[in-house]
Design an enzyme around this catalytic site. Structure first.
Site, PDB file in Angstrom:
ATOM      1  N   LYS A   1      10.851   3.246  10.177  1.00 20.91           N
ATOM      2  CA  LYS A   1      10.859   1.770  10.596  1.00 20.91           C
ATOM      3  C   LYS A   1      11.259   1.049   9.136  1.00 20.91           C
ATOM      4  O   LYS A   1      12.046   0.084   9.019  1.00 20.91           O
ATOM      5  CB  LYS A   1       9.632   1.276  10.956  1.00 20.91           C
TER       6      LYS A   1
ATOM      7  N   CYS B   1       5.911   5.022   8.898  1.00 24.07           N
ATOM      8  CA  CYS B   1       6.757   4.187   7.804  1.00 24.07           C
ATOM      9  C   CYS B   1       8.126   4.609   7.462  1.00 24.07           C
ATOM     10  O   CYS B   1       8.862   3.488   7.560  1.00 24.07           O
ATOM     11  CB  CYS B   1       5.846   4.497   6.568  1.00 24.07           C
TER      12      CYS B   1
ATOM     13  N   GLU C   1       0.924  -1.106  -0.127  1.00 21.96           N
ATOM     14  CA  GLU C   1       0.075  -0.101  -0.093  1.00 21.96           C
ATOM     15  C   GLU C   1       0.870   1.172  -0.138  1.00 21.96           C
ATOM     16  O   GLU C   1       1.786   1.293   0.794  1.00 21.96           O
ATOM     17  CB  GLU C   1      -0.818   0.186   1.255  1.00 21.96           C
TER      18      GLU C   1
ATOM     19  N   LEU D   1      -0.490   4.686   0.394  1.00 27.83           N
ATOM     20  CA  LEU D   1      -1.309   5.641   0.881  1.00 27.83           C
ATOM     21  C   LEU D   1      -0.638   6.665   1.626  1.00 27.83           C
ATOM     22  O   LEU D   1       0.394   5.995   2.599  1.00 27.83           O
ATOM     23  CB  LEU D   1      -2.596   5.303   1.038  1.00 27.83           C
TER      24      LEU D   1
HETATM   25  N1  NAD Z   1       0.272   4.143   7.941  1.00 26.04           N
HETATM   26  C1  NAD Z   1       0.557   4.239   6.828  1.00 26.04           C
HETATM   27  O1  NAD Z   1       0.313   5.400   6.244  1.00 26.04           O
HETATM   28  C2  NAD Z   1       0.853   3.241   5.806  1.00 26.04           C
HETATM   29  C3  NAD Z   1       0.940   3.345   4.413  1.00 26.04           C
HETATM   30  C4  NAD Z   1       1.438   2.209   3.758  1.00 26.04           C
HETATM   31  C5  NAD Z   1       1.614   1.076   4.292  1.00 26.04           C
HETATM   32  N2  NAD Z   1       1.582   1.041   5.458  1.00 26.04           N
HETATM   33  C6  NAD Z   1       1.856  -0.473   6.415  1.00 26.04           C
HETATM   34  O2  NAD Z   1       0.730  -1.009   6.473  1.00 26.04           O
HETATM   35  C7  NAD Z   1       0.717  -1.692   7.743  1.00 26.04           C
HETATM   36  C8  NAD Z   1      -0.433  -1.327   8.608  1.00 26.04           C
HETATM   37  O3  NAD Z   1       0.163  -0.015   9.154  1.00 26.04           O
HETATM   38  P1  NAD Z   1      -1.199   0.763   9.858  1.00 26.04           P
HETATM   39  O4  NAD Z   1      -0.359   2.302   9.975  1.00 26.04           O
HETATM   40  O5  NAD Z   1      -2.417   0.794   9.300  1.00 26.04           O
HETATM   41  O6  NAD Z   1      -1.076  -0.008  11.383  1.00 26.04           O
HETATM   42  P2  NAD Z   1      -1.875   0.305  12.635  1.00 26.04           P
HETATM   43  O7  NAD Z   1      -0.722   0.106  13.646  1.00 26.04           O
HETATM   44  O8  NAD Z   1      -2.390   1.702  12.569  1.00 26.04           O
HETATM   45  O9  NAD Z   1      -2.974  -0.597  12.704  1.00 26.04           O
HETATM   46  C9  NAD Z   1      -2.653  -2.070  12.735  1.00 26.04           C
HETATM   47  C10 NAD Z   1      -3.953  -2.632  13.367  1.00 26.04           C
HETATM   48  O10 NAD Z   1      -3.901  -4.128  13.296  1.00 26.04           O
HETATM   49  C11 NAD Z   1      -4.387  -4.769  14.492  1.00 26.04           C
HETATM   50  N3  NAD Z   1      -4.194  -6.064  14.575  1.00 26.04           N
HETATM   51  C12 NAD Z   1      -3.077  -6.558  15.314  1.00 26.04           C
HETATM   52  N4  NAD Z   1      -3.063  -7.812  15.197  1.00 26.04           N
HETATM   53  C13 NAD Z   1      -4.290  -8.188  14.617  1.00 26.04           C
HETATM   54  C14 NAD Z   1      -4.817  -9.568  14.448  1.00 26.04           C
HETATM   55  N5  NAD Z   1      -4.147 -10.657  14.785  1.00 26.04           N
HETATM   56  N6  NAD Z   1      -5.894  -9.506  13.833  1.00 26.04           N
HETATM   57  C15 NAD Z   1      -6.492  -8.336  13.543  1.00 26.04           C
HETATM   58  N7  NAD Z   1      -6.141  -7.205  13.759  1.00 26.04           N
HETATM   59  C16 NAD Z   1      -4.827  -6.971  14.233  1.00 26.04           C
HETATM   60  C17 NAD Z   1      -4.125  -3.634  15.595  1.00 26.04           C
HETATM   61  O11 NAD Z   1      -4.950  -3.817  16.717  1.00 26.04           O
HETATM   62  C18 NAD Z   1      -4.288  -2.335  14.760  1.00 26.04           C
HETATM   63  O12 NAD Z   1      -5.493  -1.944  14.904  1.00 26.04           O
HETATM   64  C19 NAD Z   1       2.282  -1.486   8.190  1.00 26.04           C
HETATM   65  O13 NAD Z   1       3.041  -2.727   7.573  1.00 26.04           O
HETATM   66  C20 NAD Z   1       2.507  -0.375   7.635  1.00 26.04           C
HETATM   67  O14 NAD Z   1       3.957  -0.198   7.392  1.00 26.04           O
HETATM   68  C21 NAD Z   1       1.220   2.107   6.443  1.00 26.04           C
END
Ligand code: NAD
Length: 431
Positions: free
Chosen positions: A263, A260, A148, A150
């Site tokens: 890490k 992002c 992703e 975004l």
């Molecule tokens: N935040 C960004 O802008 C962004 C953009 C692109 C990619 N990413 C990537 O996407 C991924 C998610 O990022 P995020 O910022 O949305 O994370 P986040 O920490 O905001 O949310 C992760 C969610 O996953 C849930 N979770 C954990 N274990 C779980 C399980 N077993 N079953 C169901 N839910 C579970 C947590 O409770 C939490 O709500 C990461 O790898 C990140 O690097 C993030």
């Protein structure tokens, strides 16, 4: 189509509401009961422009449901997205615990052939480990890497109009299904790029770490400009008029933060080290950024001749960038820690990130409801996030409120001449 999304964070929730808006039945599953309760009531768990409307619309149309029943979330959909966190472990490596927990849940509860799609950012090669686990299921589980891209603050807009969609996988039917799913979001000049899982995983890291490198590069140029009497604002203008360079991600400041870039830079360095590949540029990018986060703190310390005890210092802007309440790895957090260590009084104002800051600092610092209130009796103001509301403030009122009018502009949003004319001491980054 029934779709399940594991994880209701920035990526999972945005993906969920947008797929629901496109007419699919989306089940968003999370282990966090509080989040699910709020989401079921139509209350977003973080700030993101446009998100609340889509959330409420999906709930009203009943195309969107939220659950902590992970097993049910598996067997109700043939299409399962994984969007859980992949935080950094103490060694800088990506911690895949949440990912493997979800994969375990899927393997244990699969009741038919399914496609498992990885939206989380995972180290290059993770697909091999996951595909091995998926083979343990009684049913065929096909794996597609779909990183992703975004941006927080523009997440809904980016998801609805992605610049490109990346699909890494070998199972043709799964790839075709996903092409169909994404087609409504894409126009002619915005492609779906298909490749191997490894290339898709690598592409995500290459994009984020390149952008982080541009930020550290311009910060180094700014720091050198300052020493040599050049102005980075002029230097940057020359650079950005060169089409080969462009203007984006070349803003000198207090360094990058967020969930992002920091890490992902660390994780890629770690992955490369494990393959005996020394990513010298990225190591420097990381080091430069760590130092840059504190550059404003040291300017303030120098200005007060090393004595901050008892001085009230105000911070405008807490989130790592505007239009988000995310303070993960934000420069503001390390600056506050340093100021508190020097026994300064810290006062803060941010339009939306204050609640998150309270979780970290409780009553150790002040939280103002208004930027001018935060300045009362203050001896220095630090600008850490370039929120629009800080761009043209009432300088007279600011000066009136402050005990000592010193302004440290960590985002270069002001012109030195203007500020100095108003009677402020001014320092920017590289200007
Ligand atoms: N935040 C960004 O802008 C962004 C953009 C692109 C990619 N990413 C990537 O996407 C991924 C998610 O990022 P995020 O910022 O949305 O994370 P986040 O920490 O905001 O949310 C992760 C969610 O996953 C849930 N979770 C954990 N274990 C779980 C399980 N077993 N079953 C169901 N839910 C579970 C947590 O409770 C939490 O709500 C990461 O790898 C990140 O690097 C993030």
């Amino acid at each position: 189509m029934n779709i399940t999304v594991f994880g209701t964070g920035y990526v999972g929730l945005v993906a969920g509401v947008c797929f629901a808006d496109a007419g699919h039945h989306v089940i968003c599953a999370d282990i966090d009961k509080n989040k699910i309760e709020k989401l079921n009531k139509g209350t977003p768990t973080f700030f993101e422009p446009g998100l609340e409307d889509y959330l409420k619309k999906g709930l009203k149309k009943k195309t969107l449901t939220f659950t902590t029943q992970l097993e049910e979330a598996v067997y109700k959909s043939k299409i399962i997205f994984i969007a859980v966190g992949t935080p950094q472990d103490p060694n800088g490596k990506a911690d895949l615990t949440y990912i493997f927990n979800v994969v375990g849940t899927i393997v244990d509860n699969a009741n038919e052939e399914k496609t498992i799609i990885m939206k989380s950012t995972v180290p290059v090669g993770t697909h091999k480990k996951i595909e091995k686990l998926l083979k343990k299921s009684k049913f065929p589980l096909h794996y597609v890497s779909n990183p992703e891209f975004l941006r927080e603050g523009k997440a809904v807009e980016d998801f609805l109009k992605p610049e490109r969609v990346v699909l890494g996988g070998t199972h043709k039917a799964s790839i075709e299904t996903l092409k169909g799913l994404y087609k409504p979001f894409l126009s002619l000049d915005r492609p779906i790029l298909t490749m191997t899982q490894a290339s898709a995983e690598m592409a995500k890291y290459a994009c984020n770490t390149y952008l982080a490198t541009r930020i550290s590069f311009i910060n180094e140029m700014a720091n050198l400009s300052e020493r040599l009497g050049a102005n980075i604002k002029d230097v940057k203008k020359v650079m950005t008029h060169d089409k080969r360079i462009g203007h984006r991600f070349l803003y000198p400041g207090v360094g990058y933060g967020g969930s992002c870039f920091p890490k992902d830079v660390s994780a890629l360095i770690h992955t490369a080290d494990e393959s005996d590949c020394d990513l010298k540029i990225l190591k420097a990018t990381h080091q430069t950024n760590e130092a840059q986060k504190l550059i404003l703190f040291y300017k303030v310390l120098k200005y007060f001749l090393g004595e901050l005890k008892g001085k009230k210092i105000t911070l405008w802007g807490i989130s790592f960038k505007p239009h988000t309440d995310d303070i993960r790895e934000a420069p503001s957090v390390v600056i506050i820690q340093k100021l508190l260590k020097e026994k300064a009084h810290v006062s803060t104002y941010d339009p939306i990130a204050q609640d998150n800051l309270k979780k970290d600092f409780g009553d150790c610092i002040e939280y103002a409801n208004d930027p001018y209130e935060a300045l009362h009796n203050s001896e220095a103001l630090l600008i850490l996030t370039e929120w629009n509301e800080f761009r043209t403030p009432d300088f007279s009122l600011m000066k009136e409120k402050m005990k000592n009018p010193a302004l440290f502009d960590g985002r270069n949003i002001y012109e030195r001449k203007t500020i100095e004319k108003c009677g402020f001491y001014y320092e920017g980054i590289g200007t």
